[in-house]
Design an enzyme around this catalytic site. Structure first.
Site, PDB file in Angstrom:
ATOM      1  N   CYS A  52       0.850  -1.205   0.000  1.00  0.00           N
ATOM      2  CA  CYS A  52       0.000   0.000   0.000  1.00  0.00           C
ATOM      3  C   CYS A  52       0.879   1.246   0.000  1.00  0.00           C
ATOM      4  O   CYS A  52       2.008   1.222   0.492  1.00  0.00           O
ATOM      5  CB  CYS A  52      -0.893   0.047   1.249  1.00  0.00           C
ATOM      6  SG  CYS A  52      -2.039  -1.315   1.421  1.00  0.00           S
ATOM      7  N   ASP A  53       0.328   2.311  -0.535  1.00  0.00           N
ATOM      8  CA  ASP A  53       0.995   3.602  -0.454  1.00  0.00           C
ATOM      9  C   ASP A  53      -0.072   4.693  -0.478  1.00  0.00           C
ATOM     10  O   ASP A  53      -1.074   4.560  -1.189  1.00  0.00           O
ATOM     11  CB  ASP A  53       1.969   3.817  -1.612  1.00  0.00           C
ATOM     12  CG  ASP A  53       2.853   5.033  -1.377  1.00  0.00           C
ATOM     13  OD1 ASP A  53       3.845   4.899  -0.635  1.00  0.00           O
ATOM     14  OD2 ASP A  53       2.538   6.111  -1.904  1.00  0.00           O
TER      15      ASP A  53
END
Length: 201
Positions: free
Chosen positions: A71-72
């Protein structure tokens, strides 16, 4: 098949734990600047998704049988600027003075790689966008918040589930995405990999 979270974020870990998943946590150490520099004029959504994929790919390379989730997150401000982690008090202060009383878009990229027998057999990726309506902290409140250190290492210099929540007037969209990992999007992505979420609770 184990569920691996390719992130050091305690907020993402807490979201998953609260939703019935106890992931293995492995930190990728991806050079985010290098990943971003290799992209050709990406949209903000493409950027966060590419970063999420890069993180998942690093971890997947050392897995045998796993679902690896990367995730970012970044904040797209009202004036179109993309913001990651501020890193310093000065940057966080400047960002808050600029975004107080405005609405921004928190973008969270997600990538899930399915690893079987040491090889990536399938992958999916997408991003979620949630509108965040920021309050206007007083100067004393802002300085007290900055002194905690919390806003320095989070996208957009705020949290929804921590002290920063005091200065968020509301959101339009998925709250778990603002915290760092969208449960609805993750469920949909897993379904595309033929994984039923209730089977891994």
């Amino acid at each position: 098949m184990r569920f691996v979270l390719a992130s050091a974020s305690p907020a993402r870990l807490n979201v998953l734990r609260s939703a019935g998943i106890e992931p293995v946590v492995r930190v990728s150490g991806v050079d985010e600047d290098a990943v971003a520099a290799a992209l050709s004029d990406p949209t903000p959504g493409e950027l966060v998704t590419a970063l999420a994929r890069a993180k998942a790919e690093v971890i997947a390379a050392d897995e045998e049988d796993a679902l690896v989730v990367g995730c970012d997150s970044m904040l797209l401000t009202a004036d179109g600027e993309v913001q990651g982690k501020p890193g310093t008090v000065e940057n966080a202060r400047a960002r808050w003075r600029k975004m107080a009383g405005t609405t921004g878009t928190l973008l969270t990229g997600h990538a899930i790689l399915k690893v079987e027998n040491g090889r990536v057999t399938d992958s999916v990726a997408d991003h979620e966008a949630t509108q965040v309506r920021f309050g206007t902290p007083t100067e004393d409140e802002l300085e007290a918040y900055l002194a905690t250190g919390e806003p320095l290492q989070v996208a957009g210099a705020f949290t929804l589930d921590g002290l920063g929540g005091w200065f968020v007037d509301g959101i339009d969209g998925d709250p778990s995405s603002v915290i760092g990992i969208s449960l609805p999007l993750t469920r949909k992505l897993l379904r595309r990999l033929d994984v039923v979420i209730s089977d891994i609770w």
